[in-house]
Scaffold this motif. Structure first.
Motif, mmCIF file in Angstrom:
data_model
loop_
_atom_site.group_PDB
_atom_site.id
_atom_site.type_symbol
_atom_site.label_atom_id
_atom_site.label_comp_id
_atom_site.label_asym_id
_atom_site.label_seq_id
_atom_site.Cartn_x
_atom_site.Cartn_y
_atom_site.Cartn_z
ATOM 1 N N ALA A 17 0.828 -1.066 0.173
ATOM 2 C CA ALA A 17 0.151 -0.015 0.125
ATOM 3 C C ALA A 17 0.917 1.113 -0.058
ATOM 4 N N LEU A 18 2.165 1.068 0.388
ATOM 5 C CA LEU A 18 3.086 2.160 0.454
ATOM 6 C C LEU A 18 4.032 2.275 -0.727
ATOM 7 N N PHE A 19 4.388 1.162 -0.903
ATOM 8 C CA PHE A 19 5.551 1.143 -1.996
ATOM 9 C C PHE A 19 5.879 -0.278 -2.632
ATOM 10 N N ASP A 20 6.372 -0.432 -3.923
ATOM 11 C CA ASP A 20 6.818 -1.590 -4.405
ATOM 12 C C ASP A 20 7.975 -2.122 -3.902
ATOM 13 N N PRO A 21 8.248 -3.383 -4.061
ATOM 14 C CA PRO A 21 9.460 -3.862 -3.355
ATOM 15 C C PRO A 21 10.642 -3.166 -3.833
ATOM 16 N N THR A 22 11.488 -3.165 -3.064
ATOM 17 C CA THR A 22 12.816 -2.282 -3.376
ATOM 18 C C THR A 22 13.605 -3.197 -4.274
ATOM 19 N N PRO A 23 14.388 -2.608 -5.361
ATOM 20 C CA PRO A 23 15.147 -3.478 -6.439
ATOM 21 C C PRO A 23 16.128 -4.340 -5.634
ATOM 22 N N LEU A 24 16.197 -5.364 -6.321
ATOM 23 C CA LEU A 24 17.327 -6.361 -5.983
ATOM 24 C C LEU A 24 18.140 -6.504 -7.422
ATOM 25 N N ILE A 167 13.603 -10.430 -0.689
ATOM 26 C CA ILE A 167 14.994 -11.132 -1.367
ATOM 27 C C ILE A 167 14.850 -12.560 -2.032
ATOM 28 N N LEU A 168 14.197 -13.221 -0.947
ATOM 29 C CA LEU A 168 13.741 -14.442 -1.556
ATOM 30 C C LEU A 168 12.693 -14.772 -2.781
ATOM 31 N N ASP A 169 11.662 -13.752 -2.754
ATOM 32 C CA ASP A 169 10.887 -13.587 -3.988
ATOM 33 C C ASP A 169 11.386 -13.488 -5.357
ATOM 34 N N GLN A 170 12.431 -12.340 -4.906
ATOM 35 C CA GLN A 170 13.025 -11.705 -6.238
ATOM 36 C C GLN A 170 14.073 -12.483 -6.835
ATOM 37 N N LEU A 171 14.741 -13.138 -5.845
ATOM 38 C CA LEU A 171 16.044 -13.943 -6.263
ATOM 39 C C LEU A 171 15.594 -15.359 -6.930
ATOM 40 N N VAL A 305 23.775 -11.676 -1.416
ATOM 41 C CA VAL A 305 23.106 -10.596 -1.048
ATOM 42 C C VAL A 305 23.727 -9.502 -0.043
ATOM 43 N N CYS A 306 24.063 -8.221 -0.349
ATOM 44 C CA CYS A 306 24.377 -7.201 0.303
ATOM 45 C C CYS A 306 23.298 -6.354 0.515
ATOM 46 N N VAL A 307 22.807 -6.166 1.918
ATOM 47 C CA VAL A 307 21.462 -5.183 1.977
ATOM 48 C C VAL A 307 22.260 -3.636 2.200
ATOM 49 N N THR A 308 21.897 -2.854 1.209
ATOM 50 C CA THR A 308 22.411 -1.584 1.364
ATOM 51 C C THR A 308 21.145 -0.745 2.124
#
Length: 415
Positions: A17-24, A167-171, A305-308
């Motif tokens: 409702a706020l934002f789309d997933p952030t890019p991986l 992360i898991l959904d995108q990867l 995966v590095c979380v920035t």
């Protein structure tokens, strides 16, 4: 699947409702350098440029579901948590009171006001964060509001777990290794709780700033530890005490899984990501990338995966970041030089500088003796090895000098 994992998935769905997933994003530059498949989870690209919005939104959502009449939320923060709370308050149409130290830069105050608008009020109180926190909790009790902790809250931890869900959904496949920055521990607690429940083969590394290693201290002591001193440069992760609730989720962590990043080295990583990749990271946001050289032998051929975690960087700090990066790389040094008070002494010194050496600072301090004067001098060069040649010439010529580059006390007063 655990109950926590199911709740984390529900929190992730609600966040849409706020934002789309952030890019991986796969990073070709880092992948080629380390011969690995390296992905960046770009939490610096949320609407408030940090992951903190996730936890604030989820906690506010769940409080509102349980107590619909609760329309007032309070927090204490001078950074990303304040902005996340402000954004969530405006989204839910509730009142937010955000306490900040009186020393908070105006830029951070303005950004928080932009995200919260008319929904929030900012109270500046206390010279130090502990004073600000105490004032916020007293106020919260007086007005019967709900206090939103930046990390020591079950709903906040659950919200931060949405990073792991995405992360898991995108990867589409379990990563071999996830590298997480650590401040209060909310992000690490949430992401690891979810991924350990869904992809138990995934390994983890945790990164703290060298001057704020509260998680390493807690893990080694087997209990929470309050650090006596914290270097505040990595302001998004420089926490004196790990959160109690996050620590309860992280008791399985071994000390060897926690890496410490020197503050000056982080500056080199920030500049490299800005200059090479065009990615703006705050100091805490660069932590997971900064430790890749230490892990080079362990990650070769693996999916990492590095979380920035954030990109709220004030560019007024860029000169400081460049300065610290140069000093870490050995490309800039400061000396107090005892200059003979005779004709030609300065010219003699200048003749010792090589073609790649440049004077960045020159300040005559005082005449310490009839025949000598003290000079504060800063020198930049293109290769660290150039300093060895310069110092050899100074020694041969009988010049007296002192390298104060790593002298914290003198640097604070003179540089």
């Amino acid at each position: 699947m655990t109950q926590f994992a199911l709740h984390a998935q529900a929190a992730t769905r609600a966040l849409r409702a706020l934002f789309d997933p952030t890019p991986l994003q796969r990073n070709d530059f880092l992948s080629a350098r380390y011969e690995a498949d390296i992905w960046l989870k770009r939490e610096d690209l949320t609407p408030v440029r940090s992951y903190k919005l996730r936890g604030a939104f989820n906690a506010m959502r769940k409080v509102r579901d349980a107590s619909p009449d609760q329309g007032h939320f309070v927090c204490a923060s001078a950074g990303n948590h304040a902005q996340g709370v402000a954004f969530a308050c405006r989204h839910f149409g509730v009142k937010g009171t955000i306490f900040m130290p009186v020393t908070t830069p105006q830029q951070k105050i303005d950004k928080t006001m932009t995200f919260g608008g008319d929904a929030i009020e900012i109270k500046l109180t206390g010279d130090y964060f502990d004073q600000t926190l105490a004032a916020s909790k007293n106020f919260c009790a007086e007005v019967n509001a709900h206090f939103l902790s930046p990390f020591d809250d079950a709903d906040v931890v659950e919200g931060q777990a949405s990073v792991g869900v995405e992360i898991l959904d995108q990867l589409g496949t379990p990563p071999d290794l996830v590298i997480l920055p650590v401040g209060g521990g909310g992000l690490s607690a949430g992401v690891t709780a979810y991924l350990r429940a869904t992809t138990p083969q995934t390994d983890f590394r945790f990164v703290e700033p060298l001057g704020g290693a509260s998680m390493k201290a807690a893990v080694e002591a087997g209990d929470l530890v309050t650090l006596s001193h914290v270097n505040s440069f990595v302001d998004g992760a420089a926490v004196a005490r790990l959160g109690g609730l996050p620590f309860s989720h992280l008791t399985w962590v071994d000390s060897d899984q926690i890496l410490l990043a020197p503050e000056d080295r982080i500056c080199t990583t920030m500049l490299e990501m800005l200059n090479v990749e065009g990615i703006v990271l705050e100091p805490a946001g660069a932590l997971s990338i900064d430790v890749l050289p230490e892990l080079a032998d362990q990650i070769r051929g693996k999916t990492v995966v590095c979380v920035t975690s954030g990109g709220n960087f004030d560019f007024e700090r860029l000169p400081e970041v460049k300065e610290r990066a140069q000093r870490f790389a050995g490309l800039k040094k400061y000396f107090i030089l005892r200059m003979p008070q005779r004709p030609g002494a300065l010219k003699e010194f200048l003749s010792m500088l090589g073609p790649d050496d440049d004077i960045a600072r020159f300040e005559y301090l005082k005449k310490s003796a009839r025949n000598f004067g003290s000079v504060l001098i800063g020198i930049e060069t293109k290769r660290a090895a150039n300093f060895a040649a310069l110092l050899e010439q100074l020694n041969n010529a009988g010049f007296s000098y002192r390298d104060i580059t790593e002298d914290a006390l003198l640097s604070e007063f003179l540089i």
